[in-house]
Motif scaffolding. Structure first.
Motif, PDB file in Angstrom:
ATOM      1  N   ALA A   1      31.921  53.814  18.851  1.00  0.00           N
ATOM      2  CA  ALA A   1      30.960  53.149  19.744  1.00  0.00           C
ATOM      3  C   ALA A   1      30.235  54.169  20.612  1.00  0.00           C
ATOM      4  O   ALA A   1      29.031  54.050  20.865  1.00  0.00           O
ATOM      5  CB  ALA A   1      31.684  52.121  20.610  1.00  0.00           C
ATOM      6  N   ARG A   2      30.952  55.181  21.070  1.00  0.00           N
ATOM      7  CA  ARG A   2      30.339  56.208  21.913  1.00  0.00           C
ATOM      8  C   ARG A   2      29.294  57.002  21.128  1.00  0.00           C
ATOM      9  O   ARG A   2      28.200  57.285  21.626  1.00  0.00           O
ATOM     10  CB  ARG A   2      31.423  57.152  22.445  1.00  0.00           C
ATOM     11  CG  ARG A   2      30.918  58.237  23.370  1.00  0.00           C
ATOM     12  CD  ARG A   2      32.083  58.931  24.056  1.00  0.00           C
ATOM     13  NE  ARG A   2      33.009  59.504  23.095  1.00  0.00           N
ATOM     14  CZ  ARG A   2      32.900  60.718  22.566  1.00  0.00           C
ATOM     15  NH1 ARG A   2      31.876  61.483  22.916  1.00  0.00           N
ATOM     16  NH2 ARG A   2      33.790  61.171  21.723  1.00  0.00           N
ATOM     17  N   HIS A   3      29.617  57.355  19.889  1.00  0.00           N
ATOM     18  CA  HIS A   3      28.661  58.088  19.055  1.00  0.00           C
ATOM     19  C   HIS A   3      27.432  57.236  18.741  1.00  0.00           C
ATOM     20  O   HIS A   3      26.299  57.729  18.755  1.00  0.00           O
ATOM     21  CB  HIS A   3      29.331  58.530  17.762  1.00  0.00           C
ATOM     22  CG  HIS A   3      30.322  59.627  17.960  1.00  0.00           C
ATOM     23  ND1 HIS A   3      31.063  60.164  16.928  1.00  0.00           N
ATOM     24  CD2 HIS A   3      30.705  60.303  19.072  1.00  0.00           C
ATOM     25  CE1 HIS A   3      31.852  61.117  17.388  1.00  0.00           C
ATOM     26  NE2 HIS A   3      31.655  61.206  18.691  1.00  0.00           N
ATOM     27  N   ALA A   4      27.659  55.950  18.455  1.00  0.00           N
ATOM     28  CA  ALA A   4      26.537  55.056  18.158  1.00  0.00           C
ATOM     29  C   ALA A   4      25.639  54.901  19.378  1.00  0.00           C
ATOM     30  O   ALA A   4      24.410  54.849  19.256  1.00  0.00           O
ATOM     31  CB  ALA A   4      27.066  53.696  17.713  1.00  0.00           C
ATOM     32  N   ARG A   5      26.240  54.828  20.550  1.00  0.00           N
ATOM     33  CA  ARG A   5      25.447  54.680  21.778  1.00  0.00           C
ATOM     34  C   ARG A   5      24.528  55.877  21.988  1.00  0.00           C
ATOM     35  O   ARG A   5      23.368  55.717  22.378  1.00  0.00           O
ATOM     36  CB  ARG A   5      26.385  54.535  22.983  1.00  0.00           C
ATOM     37  CG  ARG A   5      25.656  54.347  24.310  1.00  0.00           C
ATOM     38  CD  ARG A   5      26.630  54.295  25.466  1.00  0.00           C
ATOM     39  NE  ARG A   5      27.397  55.534  25.584  1.00  0.00           N
ATOM     40  CZ  ARG A   5      28.343  55.745  26.488  1.00  0.00           C
ATOM     41  NH1 ARG A   5      28.662  54.792  27.341  1.00  0.00           N
ATOM     42  NH2 ARG A   5      28.986  56.902  26.534  1.00  0.00           N
ATOM     43  N   VAL A   6      25.025  57.074  21.696  1.00  0.00           N
ATOM     44  CA  VAL A   6      24.225  58.284  21.898  1.00  0.00           C
ATOM     45  C   VAL A   6      22.977  58.268  21.030  1.00  0.00           C
ATOM     46  O   VAL A   6      21.852  58.444  21.508  1.00  0.00           O
ATOM     47  CB  VAL A   6      25.068  59.543  21.611  1.00  0.00           C
ATOM     48  CG1 VAL A   6      24.184  60.782  21.555  1.00  0.00           C
ATOM     49  CG2 VAL A   6      26.142  59.712  22.674  1.00  0.00           C
ATOM     50  N   VAL A   7      23.148  58.055  19.713  1.00  0.00           N
ATOM     51  CA  VAL A   7      21.995  58.146  18.807  1.00  0.00           C
ATOM     52  C   VAL A   7      21.037  56.973  19.001  1.00  0.00           C
ATOM     53  O   VAL A   7      19.817  57.136  18.889  1.00  0.00           O
ATOM     54  CB  VAL A   7      22.449  58.245  17.339  1.00  0.00           C
ATOM     55  CG1 VAL A   7      23.182  59.552  17.105  1.00  0.00           C
ATOM     56  CG2 VAL A   7      23.321  57.069  16.932  1.00  0.00           C
ATOM     57  N   LEU A   8      21.558  55.793  19.304  1.00  0.00           N
ATOM     58  CA  LEU A   8      20.689  54.637  19.521  1.00  0.00           C
ATOM     59  C   LEU A   8      19.855  54.823  20.778  1.00  0.00           C
ATOM     60  O   LEU A   8      18.655  54.507  20.808  1.00  0.00           O
ATOM     61  CB  LEU A   8      21.543  53.363  19.625  1.00  0.00           C
ATOM     62  CG  LEU A   8      20.785  52.020  19.655  1.00  0.00           C
ATOM     63  CD1 LEU A   8      19.853  51.890  18.452  1.00  0.00           C
ATOM     64  CD2 LEU A   8      21.791  50.864  19.671  1.00  0.00           C
ATOM     65  N   ARG A   9      20.467  55.361  21.807  1.00  0.00           N
ATOM     66  CA  ARG A   9      19.730  55.619  23.043  1.00  0.00           C
ATOM     67  C   ARG A   9      18.628  56.664  22.830  1.00  0.00           C
ATOM     68  O   ARG A   9      17.506  56.505  23.328  1.00  0.00           O
ATOM     69  CB  ARG A   9      20.705  56.109  24.119  1.00  0.00           C
ATOM     70  CG  ARG A   9      20.056  56.363  25.476  1.00  0.00           C
ATOM     71  CD  ARG A   9      21.051  56.982  26.439  1.00  0.00           C
ATOM     72  NE  ARG A   9      20.478  57.097  27.759  1.00  0.00           N
ATOM     73  CZ  ARG A   9      20.534  56.173  28.702  1.00  0.00           C
ATOM     74  NH1 ARG A   9      21.159  55.029  28.446  1.00  0.00           N
ATOM     75  NH2 ARG A   9      19.995  56.351  29.882  1.00  0.00           N
TER      76      ARG A   9
END
Length: 393
Positions: free
Chosen positions: A142-150
């Motif tokens: 979830a943390r990795h997904a948040r970074v790239v989506l942001r």
């Protein structure tokens, strides 16, 4: 020309004036991209020529305006992803390895949930729900997904495709409570014994040992360096002849997809460059390793393949796992040695010294991620309570 509404980058009604020698002046008001309306004019022999010259001037002024984005609110999300990755590569502010990780995380974690959506359909609620569902499976994912989506949606905002970044308003991810794991001195010696047994050729499993794994373990224990940083140590980074032997941590080994491993001329961060005084057991391991090096050049890697090329971090991890499995020791990774060193230094010298050794600028990072918490309260409390509340005879 017809009159046009004076929005930014447009012009008003064109007027014509006579000029000396029978020439014609065509002019109009043009609202530039700084918001100011200016008079633009062109002179020519005839009215049509003056009009064409004026159009050419207006076209030249329009080159100053921001380039139109290839995206719109109706664009599919995958189009933004492709545009974002291309923009990152052109910008050149992230390493190839980081770009590959971003691309991997976007395709594995985010695109399966957002591939069918247009940009205008991606709002706060959808992003928030996506991250919460992913966090149930894995906080790290979830943390990795948040970074790239942001980052991707941030590009859409900068190019004025979206009015705001939905990721600015999603709920915070809550890291599950965990205690950093570290090895005890007894466990460290068990790892050493297993490695020595394997390097002595007493195990028939795997390729023939080249004598490097044991030295790598001793350097990790003596420096707290990351495995990539250890593998990037060169002959010129080592000083084992002075009264205080030391190793300079000044690089790391990186592996690009489809390319051979190479040495990067700085550690994980530029601030991680440091010179570490090493204990006697590390100095002895380094001396033995230096004696076996065939390449005498200053830039020769302390740990390398038989061809002199960098050893990959994955090879060391795999080799260490195989060796320890033979000894019945599980769960030990190269990074655990870093936490083990941090825990030992914290117990004997305090967290500030541990953070300095690890190359951390903020001791809170050391406390949260690297130091194993001791459940034993300082026994001095018992002596204090005895003095205060001792029973009277």
């Amino acid at each position: 020309m017809a009159r046009e509404r004076l929005n930014i980058g447009t012009y008003g009604e064109v007027g014509y004036l006579g000029a000396p020698n029978g020439r014609v002046v065509a002019r109009t008001r043009y609202r530039d991209w700084d918001g100011r309306s200016r008079l633009v004019q062109a002179t020519a022999s005839t009215r049509k020529q003056a009009e064409r010259a004026l159009k050419a001037k207006l076209a030249a002024r329009s080159l100053l305006q921001p380039a139109e984005s290839v995206l719109s609110p109706a664009s599919p999300f995958p189009d933004l992803v492709a545009y974002w990755l291309e923009d990152l590569e052109l910008e050149g502010r992230v390493t190839k390895r980081t770009l590959q990780l971003y691309e991997r995380d976007m395709h594995r974690l985010v695109l399966p949930a957002f591939a069918g959506l247009t940009l205008r359909e991606i709002g706060v609620a959808r992003c928030d729900q996506f991250l919460k569902q992913l966090a149930k499976q894995s906080y790290s994912r979830a943390r990795h997904a948040r970074v790239v989506l942001r980052l991707a949606l941030g590009l859409a905002v900068r190019h004025e495709v979206l009015p705001r970044n939905p990721m600015d308003h999603v709920a915070r991810l809550h890291r599950p409570a965990s205690t950093p794991s570290a090895l005890t001195p007894t466990e460290v010696n068990a790892v050493r014994a297993a490695t020595t047994y394997w390097e002595a050729g007493r195990s028939s499993s795997g390729p023939r040992p080249d004598g490097q794994l044991g030295a790598i373990v001793e350097v990790m224990l003596g420096t707290s360096a990351r495995i990539g940083e250890v593998l990037a140590i060169r002959r010129c980074d080592v000083d084992v002849t002075s009264a205080t032997p030391s190793i300079r941590i000044a690089g790391t080994i990186v592996s690009q997809r489809g390319e051979s491993a190479l040495r990067q001329d700085h550690p994980k961060t530029a601030k991680s460059r440091r010179t570490v005084a090493i204990p006697s057991f590390t100095a002895e391991a380094v001396r033995r390793r230096l004696a076996r090096l065939e390449d005498s050049s200053p830039d020769a890697l302390l740990f390398c393949t038989r061809k002199g090329t960098p050893v990959t971090t994955n090879n060391v991890r795999r080799q260490l796992r195989q060796v320890l499995d033979l000894a019945g020791i599980t769960g030990v990774t190269p990074h655990m040695f870093r936490r083990t060193v941090a825990t030992a230094i914290n117990e004997h010298g305090g967290v500030e010294l541990a953070a300095e050794l690890l190359g951390h600028t903020d001791p809170r990072i050391t406390i949260q991620h690297y130091i194993r918490r001791s459940e034993m309260v300082n026994p001095a409390t018992a002596e204090m309570l005895d003095r205060v509340f001792a029973r009277e005879e």
